[in-house]
Design a protein around this motif. Sequence first.
Motif, PDB file in Angstrom:
ATOM      1  N   CYS A  78       0.103   0.430 -22.745  1.00 45.87           N
ATOM      2  CA  CYS A  78      -0.999   0.532 -23.478  1.00 45.87           C
ATOM      3  C   CYS A  78      -0.512  -0.382 -24.505  1.00 45.87           C
ATOM      4  CB  CYS A  78      -1.264   1.831 -24.070  1.00 45.87           C
ATOM      5  SG  CYS A  78      -2.536   1.929 -25.064  1.00 45.87           S
ATOM      6  N   CYS A  81      -0.582   2.302 -27.973  1.00 45.72           N
ATOM      7  CA  CYS A  81       0.306   3.290 -28.119  1.00 45.72           C
ATOM      8  C   CYS A  81       1.814   3.046 -27.243  1.00 45.72           C
ATOM      9  CB  CYS A  81      -0.133   4.530 -27.865  1.00 45.72           C
ATOM     10  SG  CYS A  81      -0.681   4.763 -26.180  1.00 45.72           S
ATOM     11  N   CYS A  99      -4.721   2.767 -22.511  1.00 43.54           N
ATOM     12  CA  CYS A  99      -4.691   3.955 -22.008  1.00 43.54           C
ATOM     13  C   CYS A  99      -6.311   4.577 -22.337  1.00 43.54           C
ATOM     14  CB  CYS A  99      -3.618   4.789 -22.572  1.00 43.54           C
ATOM     15  SG  CYS A  99      -3.821   5.413 -23.992  1.00 43.54           S
ATOM     16  N   CYS A 102      -6.641   5.582 -26.012  1.00 43.02           N
ATOM     17  CA  CYS A 102      -6.814   4.345 -27.248  1.00 43.02           C
ATOM     18  C   CYS A 102      -8.128   3.710 -26.908  1.00 43.02           C
ATOM     19  CB  CYS A 102      -5.638   3.586 -26.869  1.00 43.02           C
ATOM     20  SG  CYS A 102      -3.980   4.497 -27.537  1.00 43.02           S
TER      21      CYS A 102
HETATM   22 ZN   LIG Z   1      -2.607   4.237 -25.494  1.00 42.56          ZN
END
Ligand SMILES: [Zn+2]
Length: 110
Positions: A78, A81, A99, A102
């Motif tokens: 991601c 994150c 992801c 997010c």
């Molecule tokens: Zn993420």
Amino acid sequence: MDVTTVRERLEDMLAELDRSIGVLQGDPVAVREHSAADAGSDLTDADRAQAMLTVATAQRRAVVEAIKRLEEGTYGQCVDCARPVPEGRLEARPEAARCVQCQGKRERRR
Ligand SMILES: [Zn+2]
């Protein structure tokens, strides 16, 4: 999914998007090849083409960035994150940069 498969899928998507963008921008060669495209253009068609062009351009950018991440070895992480993006999500959308969590946050911010 292995890197080769992902790359092939992304490159296929890129070629397809380039063709669509060419059609939407009124490239006469692409239009001829793309028989489904309606040559007649009233305002509604032009508006629709513009909206599709915006979507296709954004998706193309996402695909190009995914190929770049593949080359840098960060594909599948991601971008927000840095946690791994679930395999199933990448299968459905190989160009996904985030992801689900997010992406959800990002879409709510808009
Ligand atoms: Zn993420």
